[in-house]
Design a protein around this motif. Structure first.
Motif, PDB file in Angstrom:
ATOM      1  N   VAL A 184      -7.229 -15.702  -9.660  1.00 25.28           N
ATOM      2  CA  VAL A 184      -8.621 -14.784 -10.142  1.00 25.28           C
ATOM      3  C   VAL A 184      -9.222 -14.587  -8.912  1.00 25.28           C
ATOM      4  N   PRO A 220     -13.837 -10.674 -11.248  1.00 31.12           N
ATOM      5  CA  PRO A 220     -12.459 -11.258 -12.159  1.00 31.12           C
ATOM      6  C   PRO A 220     -11.996 -10.100 -12.853  1.00 31.12           C
ATOM      7  N   ASP A 221     -10.750 -10.190 -13.025  1.00 29.01           N
ATOM      8  CA  ASP A 221      -9.914  -9.498 -13.999  1.00 29.01           C
ATOM      9  C   ASP A 221     -10.076  -9.834 -15.331  1.00 29.01           C
ATOM     10  N   LEU A 252      -7.502 -12.639 -17.298  1.00 35.46           N
ATOM     11  CA  LEU A 252      -8.070 -13.741 -17.854  1.00 35.46           C
ATOM     12  C   LEU A 252      -7.981 -14.201 -19.259  1.00 35.46           C
ATOM     13  N   VAL A 285      -6.584 -22.020 -12.853  1.00 32.19           N
ATOM     14  CA  VAL A 285      -7.199 -20.926 -12.454  1.00 32.19           C
ATOM     15  C   VAL A 285      -7.223 -21.221 -10.844  1.00 32.19           C
ATOM     16  N   HIS A 334      -8.296 -19.568  -7.224  1.00 29.15           N
ATOM     17  CA  HIS A 334      -9.044 -18.496  -6.470  1.00 29.15           C
ATOM     18  C   HIS A 334      -8.955 -18.994  -4.944  1.00 29.15           C
ATOM     19  N   LEU A 366     -15.816 -18.106 -14.861  1.00 29.85           N
ATOM     20  CA  LEU A 366     -15.071 -18.919 -15.889  1.00 29.85           C
ATOM     21  C   LEU A 366     -15.567 -18.902 -17.025  1.00 29.85           C
TER      22      LEU A 366
END
Length: 281
Positions: A153, A158-159, A163, A179, A181, A217
């Motif tokens: 991510v 964010p995509d 997700l 997740v 990053h 998120l």
């Protein structure tokens, strides 16, 4: 429209690994599998094409179907053999599929080429998720890895599709979702050179990245409240962070923007330690 999983095969051992992964995925999703081989008409003369058709039982799909029937007798599978340009035909067949699955490299790739030309073209152009499967024990589904699902991510952008794909899979597996990053230190001001960023500043910067990821998120935690999430903020380049995450995952999900894989995705698929789901934005 019938829901299916499509896998491309070319007779190579790598495509056999991809077909096995696709078969297990089809069984898990309770979907039929389409096993596809495209004879590249740009590489065959008329005589050679006629000769290749004379040995249909020996085609890659024929061999794959026999192997899949032996290994997965409960699988519903359909064999498809067509002529054309491989990437274009696979994209057309996969346009309505749940997933399009390919080996990262096929039979025709050069030894030093990390990603095959067909796999690259399909992953860059598909409007549906594409799973690229490396060869070897990373794809056997033995369950020894710590993460069933991981997703990369960019917390600042964010995509959503990637997700959603990752959270949905973790939800159905009742598995924890890692997740990842990645972030990097800002370039130091000229006045600070050649000194490093002070430790306190680095900690504050990392706290900011952690908060960015948490904020990104929040909608997905609300949509999938049963999913346990491990937020992993790492000080690496994006490509390196994804490669490292793939070494402990059964499936790594990554978003794709536009019609290029980009530097990070290129590095990931070239060094992936597990199957990679490329999800278009």
């Amino acid at each position: 429209m019938e829901r299916t999983i499509v896998v491309g095969v070319d007779g190579s051992a790598r495509s056999g690994v991809a077909a096995d992964w696709a078969a297990r995925e089809a069984l898990w999703r309770r979907l039929p599998l389409r096993v596809v081989h495209v004879t590249d008409v740009t590489e065959l003369s008329g005589a050679n094409l006629t000769e290749s058709r004379a040995h249909l039982p020996e085609t890659p799909t024929g061999r794959a179907m026999v192997e899949l029937a032996s290994q997965h007798p409960e699988l519903t599978a359909e064999e498809i053999r067509i002529d054309g340009e491989p990437a274009s035909e696979l994209l057309a067949l996969g346009a309505s599929a749940e997933l399009l699955v390919l080996g990262i490299r096929g039979a025709g790739g050069c030894a030093g080429l990390a990603v095959g030309s067909v796999a690259r073209a399909v992953a860059e152009r598909s409007e549906r998720p594409v799973v690229l499967v490396p060869g070897g024990p990373a794809c056997t589904g033995t369950g020894w890895r710590t993460d069933k699902v991981a997703v990369g991510v960019e917390a600042r952008q964010p995509d959503d599709e990637a997700l959603d794909f990752a959270f949905d899979r973790a939800n159905h597996l009742d598995a924890r979702l890692r997740v990842v990053h990645a972030w990097k230190m800002p370039e130091p001001d000229a006045a600070l050179l050649p000194f490093a960023v002070p430790g306190g500043d680095r900690a504050a910067l990392e706290d900011d990245e952690v908060q960015l990821l948490s904020d990104a998120l929040r909608p997905w935690r609300e949509k999938y409240p049963r999913v346990r999430v491990l937020e992993d903020v790492v000080l690496f380049g994006v490509g390196e962070a994804l490669v490292r995450a793939s070494g402990r995952a059964d499936l790594l999900v990554a978003g794709r923007r536009g019609n290029r894989l980009g530097a990070a995705l290129n590095r990931l698929v070239g060094h992936a330690g597990c199957p990679v789901a490329v999800v278009p934005a």
